[in-house]
Design a protein around this motif. Structure first.
Motif, mmCIF file in Angstrom:
data_model
loop_
_atom_site.group_PDB
_atom_site.id
_atom_site.type_symbol
_atom_site.label_atom_id
_atom_site.label_comp_id
_atom_site.label_asym_id
_atom_site.label_seq_id
_atom_site.Cartn_x
_atom_site.Cartn_y
_atom_site.Cartn_z
ATOM 1 N N PHE A 115 0.854 -1.167 0.000
ATOM 2 C CA PHE A 115 0.000 0.000 0.000
ATOM 3 C C PHE A 115 0.906 1.238 0.000
ATOM 4 C CE2 PHE A 115 -3.066 -2.682 2.813
ATOM 5 C CZ PHE A 115 -3.446 -3.416 1.706
ATOM 6 N N ALA A 116 0.370 2.364 -0.420
ATOM 7 C CA ALA A 116 1.162 3.594 -0.443
ATOM 8 C C ALA A 116 0.234 4.771 -0.233
ATOM 9 C CB ALA A 116 1.921 3.729 -1.770
ATOM 10 N N GLY A 117 0.833 5.944 -0.054
ATOM 11 C CA GLY A 117 -0.009 7.121 0.080
ATOM 12 C C GLY A 117 0.728 8.308 0.630
ATOM 13 N N VAL A 118 -0.046 9.359 0.846
ATOM 14 C CA VAL A 118 0.455 10.575 1.465
ATOM 15 C C VAL A 118 -0.349 10.766 2.749
ATOM 16 C CG1 VAL A 118 1.425 11.780 -0.498
ATOM 17 C CG2 VAL A 118 -1.043 11.798 -0.194
ATOM 18 N N THR A 119 0.361 11.019 3.821
ATOM 19 C CA THR A 119 -0.279 11.042 5.132
ATOM 20 C C THR A 119 0.492 11.975 6.055
ATOM 21 O OG1 THR A 119 -1.097 9.616 6.918
ATOM 22 C CG2 THR A 119 1.011 9.006 5.939
ATOM 23 N N HIS A 120 0.168 11.948 7.319
ATOM 24 C CA HIS A 120 0.854 12.773 8.307
ATOM 25 C C HIS A 120 1.673 11.896 9.248
ATOM 26 C CE1 HIS A 120 -2.293 15.591 6.969
ATOM 27 N NE2 HIS A 120 -1.468 16.529 7.345
ATOM 28 N N ALA A 121 2.768 12.411 9.708
ATOM 29 C CA ALA A 121 3.624 11.672 10.634
ATOM 30 C C ALA A 121 2.835 11.277 11.878
ATOM 31 C CB ALA A 121 4.837 12.506 11.025
ATOM 32 N N PRO A 122 3.028 10.050 12.357
ATOM 33 C CA PRO A 122 2.247 9.581 13.504
ATOM 34 C C PRO A 122 2.685 10.168 14.838
ATOM 35 C CG PRO A 122 3.831 7.918 12.835
ATOM 36 C CD PRO A 122 3.910 9.017 11.807
ATOM 37 N N ASP A 123 3.719 11.022 14.842
ATOM 38 C CA ASP A 123 4.224 11.564 16.110
ATOM 39 C C ASP A 123 3.455 12.789 16.589
ATOM 40 O OD1 ASP A 123 5.024 13.469 14.302
ATOM 41 O OD2 ASP A 123 7.174 13.214 14.635
ATOM 42 N N GLY A 124 2.401 13.178 15.839
ATOM 43 C CA GLY A 124 1.610 14.328 16.242
ATOM 44 C C GLY A 124 2.166 15.664 15.804
ATOM 45 N N SER A 125 3.286 15.647 15.075
ATOM 46 C CA SER A 125 3.919 16.899 14.649
ATOM 47 C C SER A 125 3.157 17.578 13.522
ATOM 48 C CB SER A 125 5.349 16.613 14.182
ATOM 49 O OG SER A 125 5.337 15.791 13.010
ATOM 50 N N GLY A 126 2.322 16.810 12.828
ATOM 51 C CA GLY A 126 1.605 17.355 11.684
ATOM 52 C C GLY A 126 2.408 17.342 10.404
ATOM 53 N N ALA A 127 3.646 16.822 10.454
ATOM 54 C CA ALA A 127 4.492 16.785 9.259
ATOM 55 C C ALA A 127 3.857 15.898 8.194
ATOM 56 C CB ALA A 127 5.880 16.263 9.624
ATOM 57 N N LYS A 128 3.840 16.392 6.965
ATOM 58 C CA LYS A 128 3.299 15.631 5.849
ATOM 59 C C LYS A 128 4.395 14.736 5.273
ATOM 60 C CE LYS A 128 -0.335 18.904 4.468
ATOM 61 N NZ LYS A 128 -0.306 19.750 5.657
ATOM 62 N N ILE A 129 4.033 13.482 5.019
ATOM 63 C CA ILE A 129 5.005 12.508 4.522
ATOM 64 C C ILE A 129 4.368 11.650 3.434
ATOM 65 C CG2 ILE A 129 6.344 12.378 6.675
ATOM 66 C CD1 ILE A 129 4.822 9.826 7.387
ATOM 67 N N ALA A 130 5.223 10.959 2.690
ATOM 68 C CA ALA A 130 4.788 9.973 1.704
ATOM 69 C C ALA A 130 5.333 8.618 2.137
ATOM 70 C CB ALA A 130 5.301 10.334 0.318
ATOM 71 N N VAL A 131 4.535 7.570 1.977
ATOM 72 C CA VAL A 131 4.932 6.263 2.501
ATOM 73 C C VAL A 131 4.624 5.157 1.500
ATOM 74 C CG1 VAL A 131 4.547 6.966 4.898
ATOM 75 C CG2 VAL A 131 2.712 5.829 3.642
ATOM 76 N N ILE A 132 5.406 4.093 1.590
ATOM 77 C CA ILE A 132 5.077 2.794 1.002
ATOM 78 C C ILE A 132 5.159 1.775 2.122
ATOM 79 C CG2 ILE A 132 5.745 0.960 -0.590
ATOM 80 C CD1 ILE A 132 6.862 3.043 -2.466
ATOM 81 N N ALA A 133 4.083 1.038 2.319
ATOM 82 C CA ALA A 133 4.034 -0.007 3.342
ATOM 83 C C ALA A 133 3.814 -1.341 2.655
ATOM 84 C CB ALA A 133 2.916 0.266 4.338
ATOM 85 N N GLY A 134 4.324 -2.396 3.254
ATOM 86 C CA GLY A 134 4.171 -3.689 2.607
ATOM 87 C C GLY A 134 4.298 -4.851 3.564
ATOM 88 N N ALA A 135 3.816 -5.995 3.104
ATOM 89 C CA ALA A 135 3.935 -7.243 3.843
ATOM 90 C C ALA A 135 4.349 -8.335 2.868
ATOM 91 C CB ALA A 135 2.613 -7.605 4.509
ATOM 92 N N HIS A 136 5.404 -9.054 3.192
ATOM 93 C CA HIS A 136 5.910 -10.151 2.371
ATOM 94 C C HIS A 136 5.800 -11.429 3.193
ATOM 95 C CE1 HIS A 136 8.416 -12.535 -0.272
ATOM 96 N NE2 HIS A 136 8.603 -11.496 -1.090
ATOM 97 N N VAL A 137 5.055 -12.398 2.673
ATOM 98 C CA VAL A 137 4.828 -13.632 3.428
ATOM 99 C C VAL A 137 5.584 -14.801 2.813
ATOM 100 C CG1 VAL A 137 2.629 -12.908 4.392
ATOM 101 C CG2 VAL A 137 2.667 -14.046 2.164
ATOM 102 N N GLY A 138 6.649 -14.484 2.077
ATOM 103 C CA GLY A 138 7.502 -15.522 1.519
ATOM 104 C C GLY A 138 8.804 -15.647 2.292
ATOM 105 N N ASP A 139 9.797 -16.249 1.657
ATOM 106 C CA ASP A 139 11.109 -16.442 2.262
ATOM 107 C C ASP A 139 11.754 -15.084 2.561
ATOM 108 O OD1 ASP A 139 14.281 -16.662 1.325
ATOM 109 O OD2 ASP A 139 13.604 -18.268 2.682
ATOM 110 N N PRO A 140 12.372 -14.921 3.752
ATOM 111 C CA PRO A 140 12.957 -13.617 4.110
ATOM 112 C C PRO A 140 14.000 -13.124 3.113
ATOM 113 C CG PRO A 140 12.767 -14.999 6.052
ATOM 114 C CD PRO A 140 12.412 -15.867 4.888
#
Length: 455
Positions: A246-271
């Motif tokens: 998943f990806a997107g544009v969001t705000h930093a989770p620390d409450g600072s209000g900083a705008k960030i861009a992220v890519i998040a992922g889950a891999h369920v195969g071999d490390p």
């Protein structure tokens, strides 16, 4: 103003095993709250069920006494369809029973279970099924609406893994729905929402996942958002089933209000394979945060919880067949003027197993490669409601030229009987759903939902 219940209505609950709450009762205000605190409604009666017999009693009382009926599992429906003024709220949240069969690789869970609770039980055996990306979501609403999550590339949707369900029907019967028994009802439940009855338990197929998987996210400053989303477009063109991103544009989770861009992922195969498959994402630029690595599957499923706390929420969503430069620019530009330091525009990639299921195998028509786009406004101060709703609507409208004619039921934003919206959600499967509705709920008792009209 909530209506007063007649004594004959209350007498219909004689022998009820759970707790009945009316306005003014201790616990009533807490019990009527749902995850989206923008919704403030007062049911005439809340029936906190402890088992299937309680659900039958509640359904019969609603039908016989002409009460509107709503059903709550986890209470995460943002449109607030689990609660309505002056209605009977059938609350499943006390129904938490679960049983895992590790040899058969199945789990049966009651309708009040949340994904964090289900994952905790199944992970004892290194097993899982596709569940909500936010762990506090209930299994019931998510599954009945399709159910996307971190495992969709490898194992499809939650609905694709449903093996059977126990259902209390509009006429008060208790039936089993499966591929072999009441197959038409079973087909309708795997994406048709709460239209056909109250599902009191779900049986899922489980898969070998965890207890440790390779997952996490990278975050970049907002001035790199366009480049990061173009990278996301590139890497999702050829991604293995084992990796869902998943990806997107969001705000930093620390409450600072900083705008960030992220890519998040889950891999369920071999490390080692996971390291290779995520190399392009992790080597891009200079991230301000990179938390990809081995982690418990249960931790992955709590990673996004902080972005969706109990709060006022308003969102809109639709599908993108592709992610053009113009769509990316619009996503970033609209996010930059967001009205809350908790809001986001997110992309969820559909690929792999979820796209190999025939369109007519379940009510869920979303079987093409592409992206679900979610415009999510979350805020804390009720005084900010108007500004945040306006921002979400404006961002969605700006993205409308890029959308495909498909919408995701779990992200439906408003209640009502907008049949055009439902046709967009179900496409060629809508008319068959109307036939199932006719056969199982011909009087439309269960209508406080994304309502399918009986044929």
């Amino acid at each position: 103003m909530t209506v007063a219940l007649r004594e004959d209505v209350l007498s219909a609950f004689e022998g009820f095993g759970g707790r009945l709450l009316r306005p003014g009762d201790e616990g009533y205000d807490e019990a009527r709250r749902i995850h989206n605190t923008l919704i403030d409604r007062r049911p005439a009666l809340i029936a906190e069920c402890t088992g299937t017999a309680d659900v039958v009693m509640a359904v019969n009382a609603a039908r016989e006494h002409g009460l509107e009926i709503t059903v709550r599992g986890g209470g995460h429906n943002v449109a607030g369809l689990s609660v309505r003024d002056d209605a009977l709220l059938v609350d499943l949240s006390r129904m938490k029973g679960m049983h895992v069969d590790p040899e058969a690789r199945t789990v049966r869970a009651q309708g009040g279970v949340r994904w964090s609770e289900l994952n905790r039980e199944t992970q004892l055996h290194g097993l899982a099924v596709t569940g909500g990306a936010v762990s506090t979501t209930g299994i019931a609403g998510l599954t009945l609406g399709g159910g996307l999550g971190w495992l969709l590339g490898k194992y499809g949707l939650a609905a694709d893994n449903l093996l059977s369900a126990e259902v209390v029907t509009a006429d008060g019967r208790v039936v089993t729905a499966s591929a072999a028994t009441n197959a038409d009802l079973f087909w309708g439940l795997r994406g048709g929402g709460g239209n056909f009855g109250v599902v009191t338990s779900f049986e899922y197929r489980l898969h070998p996942v965890g207890p440790t998987i390779f997952g996490g996210l990278v975050a970049h400053p907002i001035d790199r958002a366009r480049d990061l989303l173009r990278l996301y477009r590139e890497v999702t063109q050829d991604v293995p089933d084992e990796l869902t991103m998943f990806a997107g544009v969001t705000h930093a989770p620390d409450g600072s209000g900083a705008k960030i861009a992220v890519i998040a992922g889950a891999h369920v195969g071999d490390p080692a394979t996971a390291e290779r498959d995520l190399a392009a994402v992790r080597s891009f630029g200079s991230p301000i945060l990179d938390v990809f690595g081995p982690m418990p599957y249960t931790t992955l499923n709590q990673m996004l919880d902080g972005g969706f706390p109990p709060a006022p929420i308003y969102w809109r969503s639709s599908f993108l067949d592709g992610l053009t430069d113009a769509a990316i620019d619009t996503i970033v530009d609209r996010f930059l003027v967001s009205a809350s330091p908790m809001s986001a525009i997110l992309l969820e990639h559909f690929h792999g197993a979820v796209t190999r299921v025939p369109v007519d195998a379940t009510p869920v028509q979303h079987r093409a490669v592409g992206y679900n786009c979610l415009v999510s406004a979350v805020w804390m101060d009720p005084a900010d409601t108007e500004a945040n709703v306006a921002w979400a609507r404006g961002a969605y409208d700006a993205l409308a030229p890029f959308f495909a004619a498909r919408r995701w039921l779990n992200y439906a934003d408003v209640e009502g009987d907008d049949q055009a919206r439902l046709r967009a959600a179900y496409g060629p499967n809508y008319e068959r759903l109307r036939l199932v509705k006719r056969d199982w709920d011909p009087t439309n008792l269960f209508h406080v939902n994304q309502n399918i009209l009986p044929a």
